[in-house]
Scaffold this motif. Structure first.
Motif, short mmCIF file in Angstrom:
data_model
loop_
_atom_site.label_atom_id
_atom_site.label_comp_id
_atom_site.label_asym_id
_atom_site.label_seq_id
_atom_site.Cartn_x
_atom_site.Cartn_y
_atom_site.Cartn_z
N PHE A 1 -1.39 0.90 -11.79
CA PHE A 1 -0.32 0.00 -12.49
C PHE A 1 -0.96 -0.42 -13.98
CE2 PHE A 1 1.42 -4.39 -13.07
CZ PHE A 1 2.70 -4.12 -13.00
N GLY A 2 -0.39 0.41 -14.73
CA GLY A 2 -0.68 0.29 -16.18
C GLY A 2 -2.19 0.18 -16.30
N LYS A 3 -2.71 -0.54 -17.08
CA LYS A 3 -4.25 -0.75 -17.56
C LYS A 3 -4.60 -1.65 -16.70
CE LYS A 3 -3.98 0.55 -22.35
NZ LYS A 3 -3.88 0.24 -23.69
N ILE A 4 -3.66 -2.37 -15.52
CA ILE A 4 -4.38 -3.58 -14.88
C ILE A 4 -5.40 -2.89 -13.56
CG2 ILE A 4 -3.75 -5.10 -13.14
CD1 ILE A 4 -1.25 -5.44 -14.65
N GLY A 5 -4.98 -1.52 -13.13
CA GLY A 5 -5.99 -0.96 -12.19
C GLY A 5 -5.06 -0.18 -11.15
N ALA B 1 -1.06 -4.86 -6.39
CA ALA B 1 -0.17 -4.75 -5.33
C ALA B 1 1.13 -5.57 -5.89
CB ALA B 1 -0.90 -5.73 -4.21
N ASN B 2 1.09 -6.55 -6.62
CA ASN B 2 2.34 -7.39 -7.08
C ASN B 2 2.95 -6.40 -8.03
OD1 ASN B 2 2.35 -9.88 -5.68
ND2 ASN B 2 0.79 -10.67 -7.20
N GLY B 3 2.37 -5.61 -8.61
CA GLY B 3 2.88 -4.46 -9.46
C GLY B 3 3.72 -3.59 -8.65
N TYR B 4 3.17 -3.17 -7.66
CA TYR B 4 3.70 -2.10 -6.83
C TYR B 4 5.07 -2.74 -6.11
CZ TYR B 4 4.22 1.05 -2.73
OH TYR B 4 4.88 1.85 -2.04
N LEU B 5 4.83 -3.94 -5.59
CA LEU B 5 5.97 -4.50 -5.08
C LEU B 5 6.98 -4.61 -5.80
CD1 LEU B 5 4.15 -7.31 -2.82
CD2 LEU B 5 5.05 -5.07 -2.04
N THR B 6 6.91 -5.17 -7.16
CA THR B 6 7.66 -5.31 -8.08
C THR B 6 8.67 -3.96 -8.70
OG1 THR B 6 6.73 -7.17 -9.23
CG2 THR B 6 8.32 -6.01 -10.40
N ASN C 1 9.01 -1.38 -6.75
CA ASN C 1 9.51 -0.73 -5.70
C ASN C 1 10.69 -1.81 -5.15
OD1 ASN C 1 8.41 2.12 -5.24
ND2 ASN C 1 6.69 0.89 -5.50
N LYS C 2 10.74 -2.87 -5.85
CA LYS C 2 11.72 -3.82 -5.37
C LYS C 2 11.45 -4.44 -3.65
CE LYS C 2 15.25 -2.60 -8.79
NZ LYS C 2 14.33 -1.60 -9.68
N ILE C 3 10.47 -4.56 -3.47
CA ILE C 3 9.89 -4.82 -2.19
C ILE C 3 10.03 -6.39 -2.35
CG2 ILE C 3 8.44 -4.62 -0.19
CD1 ILE C 3 7.75 -1.79 -1.47
N THR C 4 10.67 -6.98 -1.63
CA THR C 4 10.77 -8.63 -1.34
C THR C 4 10.45 -9.25 0.04
OG1 THR C 4 13.35 -8.73 -1.39
CG2 THR C 4 11.97 -8.83 -3.53
N ASP C 5 10.88 -8.29 1.01
CA ASP C 5 11.06 -8.97 2.22
C ASP C 5 9.97 -8.28 3.48
OD1 ASP C 5 11.85 -6.26 2.41
OD2 ASP C 5 13.44 -6.84 3.37
N ARG C 6 8.76 -7.98 2.74
CA ARG C 6 7.67 -7.55 3.93
C ARG C 6 6.47 -8.28 3.45
NH1 ARG C 6 8.31 -1.76 4.51
NH2 ARG C 6 6.68 -1.99 6.14
N SER C 7 5.56 -8.06 4.65
CA SER C 7 4.54 -8.99 4.75
C SER C 7 3.61 -7.83 4.42
CB SER C 7 4.00 -9.21 6.42
OG SER C 7 4.91 -10.31 6.55
N CYS C 8 2.46 -8.54 3.77
CA CYS C 8 1.40 -7.35 2.94
C CYS C 8 0.18 -7.85 3.60
CB CYS C 8 1.47 -7.47 1.47
SG CYS C 8 3.12 -6.64 0.90
N ARG C 9 -0.87 -7.01 3.37
CA ARG C 9 -2.36 -7.53 3.72
C ARG C 9 -3.22 -6.45 2.94
NH1 ARG C 9 -2.36 -5.07 9.21
NH2 ARG C 9 -3.99 -3.54 8.71
N PHE C 10 -4.30 -6.84 2.71
CA PHE C 10 -5.49 -6.12 1.99
C PHE C 10 -6.58 -5.79 2.92
CE2 PHE C 10 -3.03 -8.56 -1.11
CZ PHE C 10 -2.92 -7.68 -2.07
N ASP C 11 -6.81 -4.33 2.90
CA ASP C 11 -7.87 -3.84 3.74
C ASP C 11 -8.91 -3.02 3.03
OD1 ASP C 11 -6.22 -4.62 5.87
OD2 ASP C 11 -6.19 -2.87 6.89
#
Length: 120
Positions: free
Chosen positions: A32-36, A80-85, A87-97
């Motif tokens: 996601f760009g220069k963020i990571g 992750a927020n960049g990925y969701l934005t 891909n226009k994902i607004t209705d899914r639960s997320c977790r970090f492993d």
């Protein structure tokens, strides 16, 4: 073996491990760009799982889990927020492993930590 190649070996082991648990791999090495970057984006049931993979041959620089410090956690959340934005994902639960691959004597152990953002 270079650090990058060593990391790639660990990431492939992590992908194979997640596949064995019936995770669906959606994306590897999402930038996601220069963020990571996030190493693996997967689905586990209803969850989108953002996985950070750390591969270690020793603990001279700390454990793999210790490397996912608060700064790294903030970066993972931002990517992750960049990925969701994107891909226009607004209705899914997320977790970090975190998946830690520890090599010892030509073998390895896998440690899988779920919800790491809340663990550290």
């Amino acid at each position: 073996m270079s650090t990058k190649k060593f990391g790639n070996v660990g990431e492939q082991i992590a992908v194979d491990y997640l596949n064995s648990l019936n995770y669906k791999i959606i994306k590897r090495n999402f930038h996601f760009g220069k963020i990571g970057e996030i190493d693996i984006v997967a689905e586990d049931g209803d969850f989108i799982v953002f996985c950070e993979v750390k591969t270690r041959s020793n603990h001279n620089y700390g454990t793999g889990l210790e490397a996912i410090n608060p700064k790294k956690q903030r970066q993972l959340v931002n990517v992750a927020n960049g990925y969701l934005t994107i891909n226009k994902i607004t209705d899914r639960s997320c977790r970090f492993d975190a998946i830690i691959i520890n090599f010892k004597n030509n073998d390895y152990e896998i440690e899988h930590y779920k919800d790491i953002i809340f663990l550290l």
